[in-house]
Design a protein around this motif. Structure first.
Motif, mmCIF file in Angstrom:
data_model
loop_
_atom_site.group_PDB
_atom_site.id
_atom_site.type_symbol
_atom_site.label_atom_id
_atom_site.label_comp_id
_atom_site.label_asym_id
_atom_site.label_seq_id
_atom_site.Cartn_x
_atom_site.Cartn_y
_atom_site.Cartn_z
ATOM 1 N N ARG A 1 -8.522 12.216 4.711
ATOM 2 C CA ARG A 1 -9.408 11.427 3.839
ATOM 3 C C ARG A 1 -8.595 10.428 3.016
ATOM 4 N N ASN A 2 -7.548 10.903 2.350
ATOM 5 C CA ASN A 2 -6.839 9.972 1.454
ATOM 6 C C ASN A 2 -5.969 8.976 2.226
ATOM 7 N N ASN A 3 -5.293 9.438 3.246
ATOM 8 C CA ASN A 3 -4.320 8.558 3.903
ATOM 9 C C ASN A 3 -4.938 7.727 5.023
ATOM 10 N N VAL A 4 -6.030 8.226 5.607
ATOM 11 C CA VAL A 4 -6.661 7.463 6.692
ATOM 12 C C VAL A 4 -7.936 6.775 6.182
ATOM 13 N N VAL A 5 -8.929 7.566 5.759
ATOM 14 C CA VAL A 5 -10.216 6.962 5.365
ATOM 15 C C VAL A 5 -10.001 5.950 4.240
ATOM 16 N N ASN A 6 -9.213 6.323 3.232
ATOM 17 C CA ASN A 6 -9.037 5.408 2.103
ATOM 18 C C ASN A 6 -8.223 4.173 2.483
ATOM 19 N N THR A 7 -7.319 4.320 3.447
ATOM 20 C CA THR A 7 -6.604 3.122 3.933
ATOM 21 C C THR A 7 -7.566 2.214 4.688
ATOM 22 N N ILE A 8 -8.493 2.815 5.426
ATOM 23 C CA ILE A 8 -9.502 1.994 6.124
ATOM 24 C C ILE A 8 -10.369 1.250 5.093
ATOM 25 N N ASN A 9 -10.708 1.928 3.994
ATOM 26 C CA ASN A 9 -11.462 1.247 2.922
ATOM 27 C C ASN A 9 -10.720 -0.010 2.472
ATOM 28 N N LEU A 10 -9.417 0.158 2.275
ATOM 29 C CA LEU A 10 -8.593 -0.973 1.823
ATOM 30 C C LEU A 10 -8.598 -2.085 2.876
ATOM 31 N N LEU A 11 -8.419 -1.708 4.127
ATOM 32 C CA LEU A 11 -8.351 -2.717 5.198
ATOM 33 C C LEU A 11 -9.689 -3.446 5.345
ATOM 34 N N GLU A 12 -10.791 -2.712 5.227
ATOM 35 C CA GLU A 12 -12.098 -3.368 5.341
ATOM 36 C C GLU A 12 -12.289 -4.401 4.236
ATOM 37 N N ALA A 13 -11.913 -4.012 3.017
ATOM 38 C CA ALA A 13 -12.052 -4.959 1.903
ATOM 39 C C ALA A 13 -11.138 -6.164 2.121
ATOM 40 N N MET A 14 -9.928 -5.915 2.613
ATOM 41 C CA MET A 14 -9.006 -7.033 2.867
ATOM 42 C C MET A 14 -9.579 -7.967 3.936
ATOM 43 N N ALA A 15 -10.141 -7.386 4.991
ATOM 44 C CA ALA A 15 -10.702 -8.213 6.075
ATOM 45 C C ALA A 15 -11.848 -9.073 5.541
ATOM 46 N N GLU A 16 -12.717 -8.450 4.755
ATOM 47 C CA GLU A 16 -13.873 -9.191 4.206
ATOM 48 C C GLU A 16 -13.424 -10.364 3.345
ATOM 49 N N HIS B 1 0.840 -1.209 0.000
ATOM 50 C CA HIS B 1 0.000 0.000 0.000
ATOM 51 C C HIS B 1 0.878 1.263 0.000
ATOM 52 N N PHE B 2 1.050 1.825 -1.215
ATOM 53 C CA PHE B 2 1.839 3.057 -1.372
ATOM 54 C C PHE B 2 0.954 4.290 -1.507
ATOM 55 N N ALA B 3 -0.287 4.103 -1.996
ATOM 56 C CA ALA B 3 -1.111 5.259 -2.370
ATOM 57 C C ALA B 3 -1.347 6.170 -1.175
ATOM 58 N N ALA B 4 -1.026 7.439 -1.363
ATOM 59 C CA ALA B 4 -1.212 8.429 -0.296
ATOM 60 C C ALA B 4 -0.857 9.795 -0.864
ATOM 61 N N PHE B 5 -1.227 10.830 -0.116
ATOM 62 C CA PHE B 5 -0.652 12.159 -0.353
ATOM 63 C C PHE B 5 0.546 12.286 0.587
#
Ligand SMILES: NC(=O)c1ccc[n+]([C@@H]2O[C@H](COP(=O)([O-])OP(=O)(O)OC[C@H]3O[C@@H](n4cnc5c(N)ncnc54)[C@H](O)[C@@H]3O)[C@@H](O)[C@H]2O)c1
Length: 327
Positions: free
Chosen positions: A90-105, A71-75
């Motif tokens: 938003r980009n570095n926290v919320v969007n990383t949480i999006n990634l983690l939620e999808a990974m967990a699922e 996971h490199f994507a960030a500002f």
């Protein structure tokens, strides 16, 4: 392994992707191209998408079924993050949480995360180990520290194995000349200095010449991007479900701003005019990594340890690509 890479069209991500490709891994790059570049990765690996688009992200992950995510994507501009903190959260926290939620699922339990030496804020001494206090002084640094903490919590909760790699100053270009650094605007010292050498800027501003360092200018640790790539490969191979590694990635030594400019003059044989400017708020006088832990855990040590070699690799790429990836 199947490896899903966010931000793989960016500077560090593209170099790491190249190294993983060479090692035989199968890659899917998820990038919104906000700061990344299409030519930095093979077209058939790229999926243009945004981490904010949870449905698209989940669909890509479900289709590709990765064994691991990088996971490199960030500002990543500290000063900009002071001006626009919510963009960063938003980009570095919320969007990383999006990634983690999808990974967990989808039960994807391996992640390598791009952290940063900015988590240390203004350290009490220049030689930095991982157990020193983390007191970031910019919203950017705080987003990185928050995500390290979130990843630690995900370990026991659903078995995530993570590596938080705290890069010092990523620098240079692929030693084989195929990839380089192309940020717009450019804020990193070495490419800025090389833009002056190339006649694209009139001078380089040196922010602060009265620090308590041998020549009065700030000292930083410039880690070659190919060395970062090697460390990502090693970290990927050592991820363990449920456990977190936190590792500094640096060269164990620092160079002052004046030393960088002098080395660039030698490499380019060009004039590089300097304008001495006031200190910038929030710049630590000196920082360099003690990377013994990375050596013990990953068997990794920076190989490119000569500053002129780092600068020469960047100069070769910038000379061959005067307009970056647009050339
Ligand atoms: N460059 C450095 O010196 C340095 C130092 C420490 C840490 N880091 C970290 O390393 C990582 C990579 O840095 P870089 O210099 O390669 O930056 P970069 O801007 O070149 O690359 C970031 C990539 O992420 C993509 N991206 C950003 N937001 C996205 C989103 N919402 N959805 C999809 N893609 C998105 C961009 O298009 C770009 O390709 C960052 O997380 C940064 O914080 C970099």
């Amino acid at each position: 392994m199947n490896v899903f890479i966010t931000g793989g069209c960016g500077y560090v991500g593209s170099h790491c992707a190249k190294r993983l490709r060479q090692a035989g891994h199968r890659l899917r790059i998820y990038d919104n191209l906000s700061t990344g570049h299409r030519p930095a990765a093979p077209a058939d690996e790229i999926c243009v998408g945004d981490l904010a688009d949870r449905a698209a992200l989940r669909a890509e992950l479900a289709a590709f079924r990765p064994d691991a995510v990088l996971h490199f994507a960030a500002f990543l501009q500290p000063a900009e993050s002071v001006q626009f903190p919510l963009r960063y959260y938003r980009n570095n926290v919320v969007n990383t949480i999006n990634l983690l939620e999808a990974m967990a699922e989808l039960s994807i339990c391996r992640l390598v995360f791009s952290s940063s030496c900015t988590v240390y804020g203004l350290p009490s001494k220049p030689a930095i180990t991982e157990d020193m206090p983390t007191e970031p002084i910019s919203p950017y640094g705080r987003t990185k520290r928050m995500m390290e903490q979130a990843l630690a919590d995900c370990g026991p909760a659903w078995g995530l194995g993570s590596a938080c790699l705290r890069y010092f100053n990523a620098a240079g270009a692929a030693l084989d000349g195929t990839l380089g650094e192309d940020h717009d605007p450019e804020i990193h010292l070495i490419p800025v200095v090389l833009q002056v050498a190339a006649g694209k800027r009139p001078h380089v501003a040196v922010f602060g010449t009265d620090y308590d360092t041998p020549d009065g200018t700030c000292i930083r640790d410039y880690i070659h991007v190919d060395d970062l790539a090697e460390a990502h490969l090693a970290a990927l191979e050592r991820l363990e479900p449920g456990r977190q590694m936190v590792l500094n990635l640096g060269t164990q030594r620092g160079h002052s701003v004046r030393e960088v400019i002098e080395a660039a003059r030698k490499v380019t044989r060009r004039d590089i005019p300097v304008v001495e400017s006031p200190r910038r708020p929030g710049d630590a006088p000196a920082m360099y990594a003690l990377a013994d832990r990375a050596e013990q855990v990953l068997g990794w040590r920076a190989k490119v340890r000569n500053l002129e070699e780092v600068i020469a690799s960047a100069w070769r790429w910038h000379s061959a690509h005067p307009d970056g990836y647009g050339s």
